[in-house]
Each structure stands twice: as C-alpha cells, then as structure tokens.
Design a protein around this motif. Structure first.
Motif, short mmCIF file in Angstrom:
data_model
loop_
_atom_site.label_atom_id
_atom_site.label_comp_id
_atom_site.label_asym_id
_atom_site.label_seq_id
_atom_site.Cartn_x
_atom_site.Cartn_y
_atom_site.Cartn_z
N TYR A 195 -32.45 -14.99 -91.11
CA TYR A 195 -33.56 -15.61 -91.83
C TYR A 195 -33.74 -17.07 -91.41
N SER A 196 -32.63 -17.81 -91.47
CA SER A 196 -32.69 -19.24 -91.19
C SER A 196 -33.06 -19.50 -89.73
N VAL A 197 -32.44 -18.74 -88.84
CA VAL A 197 -32.70 -18.90 -87.41
C VAL A 197 -34.17 -18.59 -87.11
N GLY A 198 -34.71 -17.56 -87.77
CA GLY A 198 -36.11 -17.16 -87.58
C GLY A 198 -37.07 -18.25 -88.01
N LEU A 199 -36.86 -18.77 -89.20
CA LEU A 199 -37.75 -19.83 -89.71
C LEU A 199 -37.73 -21.04 -88.79
N ALA A 200 -36.52 -21.41 -88.36
CA ALA A 200 -36.36 -22.59 -87.50
C ALA A 200 -37.13 -22.41 -86.20
N GLN A 201 -37.05 -21.19 -85.65
CA GLN A 201 -37.71 -20.93 -84.37
C GLN A 201 -39.23 -21.16 -84.47
N PHE A 202 -39.85 -20.63 -85.53
CA PHE A 202 -41.30 -20.73 -85.63
C PHE A 202 -41.74 -22.13 -86.07
N PHE A 203 -40.87 -22.78 -86.83
CA PHE A 203 -41.14 -24.17 -87.19
C PHE A 203 -41.18 -25.02 -85.93
N ARG A 204 -40.17 -24.86 -85.09
CA ARG A 204 -40.03 -25.62 -83.85
C ARG A 204 -41.23 -25.37 -82.94
N GLU A 205 -41.62 -24.08 -82.81
CA GLU A 205 -42.72 -23.74 -81.91
C GLU A 205 -44.02 -24.41 -82.34
N TYR A 206 -44.32 -24.33 -83.65
CA TYR A 206 -45.57 -24.92 -84.11
C TYR A 206 -45.53 -26.45 -83.99
N LEU A 207 -44.39 -27.02 -84.38
CA LEU A 207 -44.24 -28.48 -84.37
C LEU A 207 -44.44 -29.04 -82.97
N THR A 208 -43.73 -28.47 -82.00
CA THR A 208 -43.79 -29.02 -80.65
C THR A 208 -45.14 -28.74 -79.99
N ALA A 209 -45.79 -27.62 -80.40
CA ALA A 209 -47.09 -27.31 -79.82
C ALA A 209 -48.19 -28.22 -80.38
N HIS A 210 -47.93 -28.90 -81.50
CA HIS A 210 -48.97 -29.73 -82.11
C HIS A 210 -48.57 -31.19 -82.17
N GLY A 211 -47.81 -31.64 -81.17
CA GLY A 211 -47.55 -33.06 -81.02
C GLY A 211 -46.30 -33.59 -81.71
N GLY A 212 -45.54 -32.70 -82.35
CA GLY A 212 -44.31 -33.15 -83.00
C GLY A 212 -43.11 -33.09 -82.05
N VAL A 213 -41.99 -33.67 -82.50
CA VAL A 213 -40.77 -33.67 -81.69
C VAL A 213 -39.61 -33.21 -82.56
N VAL A 214 -38.72 -32.39 -82.01
CA VAL A 214 -37.50 -32.05 -82.73
C VAL A 214 -36.48 -33.15 -82.43
N ALA A 215 -36.16 -33.96 -83.46
CA ALA A 215 -35.29 -35.11 -83.25
C ALA A 215 -33.88 -34.67 -82.90
N LYS A 216 -33.40 -33.63 -83.56
CA LYS A 216 -32.02 -33.19 -83.34
C LYS A 216 -31.89 -31.78 -83.89
N GLU A 217 -31.15 -30.93 -83.18
CA GLU A 217 -30.88 -29.58 -83.68
C GLU A 217 -29.43 -29.50 -84.08
N GLN A 218 -29.16 -29.06 -85.29
CA GLN A 218 -27.77 -28.86 -85.71
C GLN A 218 -27.69 -27.55 -86.46
N SER A 219 -26.47 -27.05 -86.66
CA SER A 219 -26.35 -25.80 -87.39
C SER A 219 -25.09 -25.79 -88.26
N TYR A 220 -25.01 -24.83 -89.15
CA TYR A 220 -23.83 -24.63 -90.00
C TYR A 220 -23.72 -23.16 -90.28
N SER A 221 -22.68 -22.75 -91.01
CA SER A 221 -22.53 -21.34 -91.37
C SER A 221 -22.50 -21.20 -92.88
N SER A 222 -23.12 -20.16 -93.42
CA SER A 222 -23.08 -19.92 -94.86
C SER A 222 -21.63 -19.95 -95.32
#
Lengths: 379, 304
Positions: free
Chosen positions: A179-206
């Motif tokens: 779920y989390s990985v999926g949301l992040a992927q589409f967030f990133r795609e839309y953000l970068t396609a519309h002029g945004g930047v991903v400042a940093k990618e980090q992760s954790y485990s439930s």
C-alpha cells in the motif's frame, strides 16, 4: 454409572451436537457470506472497524427481510494482521463453509494473498479498502469498492503542488506494505512530472518504533513537506519524533492515517497535517448521517472510513445478489461487474473495466485533535 | 560527511542500544545460570511497558502533577517489581519442572510461554496500539546547537547507566551475586558447599525481568506507542546482542546491545533502512563464524 449407560449418554450428546448441522444441510435457509479481517495484530484498528461496519450492514439487511427471501449469515475469520493467515482463512471459508462470496481485506498485502485463491475457486471477492492496484488485477472475480493508490497518490501530489504550494517534498515509505510503496510511487510520478522535486527518499518497516535515523537524514535535505503514506501507528510516532527533532514541515498521507489512535499517540504534533480519505462523518448527506447515527447507537463510537467501507462492501454485495436473482457465482460476478452509481456512504460507486470503484476522495486536515473535512477531489 | 548529522545518529543509536542492552542482560544472566535461552524474555519487556500504562493513572493520584519525577520513578520501580515477580513465577511454574529435561524441550516451552504472554495481553488489553502517557516532559535539551538530544533519550541513557552500575554492584559485591557467578561456573559444586541453587535461579530471573521491565518503560517514554507484540523484534535483537557480547557475560551483553543499536542506526541513516533488521542477523552470523564465544566471552572447551 454402568458402562453401557455411559456409552448411550455419549452417543446422545454426539447426536445432539450433530443435529443443528443437519438442519442447515437440509435446507439452504441462509446465504453464507465469508469475511476475513485483521481483528487482532498490528492493523487491528482497521480490521475491527471494517468488521463492525460489515456486521451493521448485514444486520440491517436481515432486519429488512434479507435478500432473495433469505437471511445473510456472515462467517468471519481473523487474519491476525499476519502474512499467511489470509490464505488459510479464505481456503477455510470456501471449502468448509461454502460461502457464496467473500468480503475482505483492508490491507492490500493480505488481499493480494487471498485473491488468487478466490479467483481459482471462482468465488467473488470484494475488498472494502485495499487500494493497491494489483489486487483486482488478479482476476475477474476480484472487486473493490474503494479508489486505488494511483488516484490517492496523485491527489496528494496535486494537493501539495496546488494547495500547499510546495515543490520540494521528501517521501518516507513503509517498505513492508505494498500500500505504502504504491502510494509513494504515484505521488512521486505526479510530483516530478509537474515541476516538483523529491528532496529525499527514506523508508521504514511496520513495527519499527525508532525513526530518528531516517528523520535526521530527511531533515538535512531541507524539504518543504513530507509525504508519509503509512499506517497510523508508525505515522503518529514518526510525526512526533520529527517534531522533536525540529523537522517542522507539513506531513501528508493517505487513508492509512484514519484512526483515532493517530491523535492519541501523536498528540499535538499531528495538528495541521493532511491526509486523503474515503469518507468523512461530517458530511451532511442524509444517508451518511443515518449510518453515523446507527453506528453510534450500536457501538457507541463514531464510524471511521474503514467502518464505512466495511458497511458499503456488504450492502454492495447484497445489491448485486438481488440484481443477479441468485447466488450462482457467474451470475453474481456479472451483477457485481455491472454495478453503476450504487449509493454508498463512501460515495457513489461505479465499477469500471478493471473492477475498481471510480469515486472521489476527501482531503482532511487535523485540527483540535479532530479530522476536519477540507475538500473533495474527483477522479 | 556532515559531522553534526553523524553525532546526531550516534546519539539516536546509543539510546536505542541502551534498550537492547537492558534486555540482553536478562538473556545473558539466565543463560549463565541455566544454560538456556529464555525466549519469553522479550515479552517481559512488553509487560513492563503495559504495567507502566496501567500504573500511570494510579500513580498520578499519589504524586499529583502530570510530570512528577518521583511519580515517574515510582512507576518505573513498581513495574520492575511486578515483572520481577512474573519472571520468578514463570521460572517456578514452567521452567523448574523441566529443568532436568533436554534443553530443546525447555527452549520450545519458552517459545510457548512467549506466545502465551502475548496472546493473554492481547486478550486483556486489545490488539490496538496504546498511547503511553508522557511521564516526563519530553523536549529537546537546549544549548546543543543543531544537535537534538531529547530529555527522553537522555533519560534512557542515564537510567540504563544507573541500572548497569546497580547490577554490577549486585553481581560483584553481594552474596547472591557471588552465588550467581559460582552457579554459572559449576552448579554441582554450588550444591556441595550449601548454596540453594533454586533461590539463586529465582533471583536471577527476578533481576533479568526487572531490567527488561525498565527497558519497556524507557522505550515507551521515548516512543509512546505500545502493543502486545512489541517484544518480538527487540527481543530477538537483544538476544543477538547477548551472543555478540559473549552469552553468559554481563558486560558483554551491555556492550553488544550498544553495538547493535549504534550499527543499526548508522546503517539506516547512511546505507538503507531496508537493512535495519537484517544487520543484527548479519552480525550474528559473522560472530558465530569468526568468534563464536562473542567479543568478551571466554573460550572454553567442553571436556569429553
């Protein structure tokens, strides 16, 4: 007591025990519907909420005379929020209980585990809240009544860019949850396609409790906001630890945030954070208010989105059984697939070619410890 | 490399490692006297946090004010005593009857005890994560520039240090401590010189369980969300810490805990969070391959 009379007694007890089963075998007086949900374990808050909604819906349907003149019997299995339990539960429901359809589950990982089994057995499965796209891709017997991750991830990216006016956003994902990985992927795609930047990618485990290492490195990347598509338990701790570390930017999330535990654990640090959701109990539509009232009467608590989705999933199924005029799996499947504008408390549900519900999302903001409705975003 | 960020990660790692160290001590002490791994130990840690949750509102009546230091201390000590009693009870009811059985039997029983404690807690308190009350004011300590050290992190490290010195004193300077050390060397000889082995073993369980309870309270101060399964992963990591330091060796367990905590945090911060749980097991494999007795363990040959 003599030995023979003892044996007679044992036989009598056995016979009494078997009798009720024989009655149900004799005439199919009920329609059996299976449900698998995480009633215990890490995501129990979601599982039990959706279960409560489902139970309420079944009770209301039965009180109104049931479907096709029969009562619905709900058979529930607990997946304990564990990998491996969902498949066991679904196998049991199909082979032992002979259910006509299956409701479940909230967590995408566990729906993905159970879906192939339902597909193979040709028993329709309806997920109330699994938003990962892969769930319904398993096959033509798998449905869902919620929107999917691409939509939710996109909505939040749009919200960050257009409403919050931020461009530089860090992303913190729960790698253990599809779920989390999926949301992040589409967030990133839309953000970068519309002029945004991903400042940093980090992760954790439930299940983690300490997120300072990730937050320290996110903080050093100086983001304007953080996208955190996780579940409430970790989200509350993460936002709290972020505030303590001096990372004071808005956090954005998805429907995984929706739980009263979020504010209980996160406290003051959750103020002013945003997330997208399926449902808001503040909505004034009469159907929603009557659901909220009935739910409060029965459980003495306000329904959250998962409760509303559980409620809708059972009513959506009953509606399809009614339209199919039978519980035959093929007819039922076709009726489910042709659902149009079904009036749920989580919005109007139309099933598309991918067996997903197309419906709108609400964006909520946390104010004074409450989830306040902000705006609706249509697909 | 940003030096402030590195020091920040070290602080984060030390406060995490202190928790592992406290739990690891229980593993190592029980192994020392009984030569078996008490896999229910991680759940005693969880119980410690739950006792704290239950005691907090009661203590607030005795020590008014939301952030009273004596109140927090009373909760810590009461929870340690309760867990000590439970540790003794488990040993008395479950492990003692099995003491002469093969160690594998006891080991599997310990896993059973662990599942039992988790499920009973879940039954009584529910599976939902609970918010742990803020016993002390949690905020960043001022005057450290860009470095953020929280009062809760400092408390974890400080209380761990105090407990470690207390434990050192008990083990090195008291009669029971001497008996513990003697028992770990040779149980039969202890019996011959009139040591009551059962008392010493009960005492060891009490001591280990009290330290685990303290770890539970400390972790809940720092990350205020507790749930019945929270003992699993820290329990296993603390076990790895005990092996790393040399199982049966008390300073070794403390050192092992700190090393695991710091390594884990640095790996998460600089390599990838995906390796967080893997790193403890990678260390376990390396240590078993190259130094099976652990960092501070003495190599002893089994005489045939």
């Amino acid at each position: 007591m003599s030995r023979t009379s003892g044996q007679v007694l044992v036989l009598a007890v056995l016979a009494l025990g078997v009798l009720p089963f024989q009655q149900t075998w004799g005439a199919e007086a009920v329609i059996k519907v299976g449900e698998y949900a995480s009633l215990s374990g890490g995501t129990a808050s979601f599982g039990s909420a959706s279960h409560k909604g489902t139970v309420l819906a079944v009770e209301e349907i039965n009180a109104a005379g049931g479907v096709l003149g029969k009562q619905i019997q709900l058979i529930t299995e607990d997946t304990q929020s564990k990998a491996g339990e969902a498949s066991t539960a679904v196998r049991k429901l199909i082979s032992q209980d002979k259910v006509v359809a299956i409701l479940g589950e909230i967590a995408s990982s566990r729906s993905l585990e159970a879906a192939p089994i339902c597909q193979e057995a040709k028993i329709p499965m309806i997920s109330p809240g699994s938003t990962n796209p892969k769930v319904t891709e398993v096959g033509d017997y798998i449905f869902r009544i919620c929107f999917i991750d691409p939509f939710q991830g996109t909505v939040m990216a749009k919200f960050a860019l257009d409403s919050l006016k931020v461009k530089n956003v860090a992303v913190l994902t729960d790698v253990k949850q599809d779920y989390s990985v999926g949301l992040a992927q589409f967030f990133r795609e839309y953000l970068t396609a519309h002029g945004g930047v991903v400042a940093k990618e980090q992760s954790y485990s439930s299940g983690d409790k300490d997120f300072r290492a990730q937050l320290t490195s996110i903080k050093s990347s100086k983001p304007e906001a953080v996208f955190l598509p996780g579940y409430y338990n970790e989200v509350a701790l993460i936002v709290k630890q972020a505030e303590q570390l001096g990372l004071k930017v808005p956090f954005l999330g998805g429907d995984g945030w929706d739980s009263s535990s979020l504010v209980e654990i996160g406290g003051q640090s959750m103020e002013g954070q945003y997330f997208s959701n399926h449902f808001s109990p503040e909505d004034n539509a009469p159907q929603i208010q009557s659901f909220v009232k009935n739910f409060q009467t029965k459980y003495n608590q306000t329904p959250d989105a998962m409760a509303a989705l559980g409620y809708d999933s059972a009513r959506f199924l009953a509606d399809a059984i009614r339209r199919a005029g039978s519980t035959d799996p093929v007819k039922l499947r076709d009726a489910l697939a042709s659902t149009k504008n079904f009036g749920g408390v989580t919005g109007s549900i139309t099933i598309n070619a991918q067996r997903n519900a197309t419906k709108s999302a609400d964006i909520l903001v946390i104010k004074g410890g409450k989830f306040k409705f902000m705006q609706t975003v249509a697909p | 490399m940003d030096i402030t960020q590195f020091i920040q990660q070290l602080v984060n790692g030390l406060s995490l490692g202190a928790i592992y160290a406290l739990i690891a001590l229980g593993y190592t002490m029980v192994y020392g006297v009984l030569r078996f791994i008490n896999f229910a130990h991680g759940d005693i840690y969880m119980l410690g946090a739950f006792f704290g949750l239950g005691l907090a509102p009661r203590m607030q009546r005795i020590f008014p004010g939301s952030h009273s230091i004596p109140g927090a201390l009373a909760i810590l000590i009461a929870s340690m005593l309760l867990c000590a009693a439970i540790g003794v009870l488990i040993e008395r009811l479950v492990y003692r009857p099995l003491r002469d059985r093969p160690r594998l039997t006891v080991l599997i029983t310990a896993i059973g005890v662990s599942l039992f404690i988790q499920n009973v807690t879940q039954l009584l308190c529910g599976a939902d994560p609970k918010a742990f009350p803020e016993l002390i004011p949690v905020r960043a300590i001022e005057g450290l520039g860009d470095l953020t050290v929280l009062t809760s992190q400092a408390t974890v490290i400080l209380v761990t240090l105090i407990l470690l010195f207390g434990l050192h004193f008990i083990v090195q300077k008291t009669k029971l401590g001497m008996a513990m050390r003697a028992l770990s060397l040779n149980p039969t000889a202890c019996l011959l010189v009139g040591v009551n082995n059962n008392t010493v073993i009960s005492f060891t369980f009490a001591l280990g369980s009290a330290l685990a309870a303290a770890a539970g309270i400390l972790v809940a101060l720092d990350s205020p969300s507790i749930e019945p399964m929270m003992g699993n992963v820290p329990g296993i990591k603390a076990f790895v810490a005990a092996v790393l330091g040399g199982i049966g060796n008390i300073p070794g367990a403390a050192l092992g805990g700190l090393i695991i905590g710091v390594t884990e945090t640095l790996v998460v911060g600089y390599v990838s969070p995906a390796f967080r749980d893997a790193i403890a097991f990678a260390i376990l494999i390396l240590i078993l391959l190259f130094k099976p007795d652990g960092l501070l363990g003495k190599s002893e040959r089994e005489k045939v």
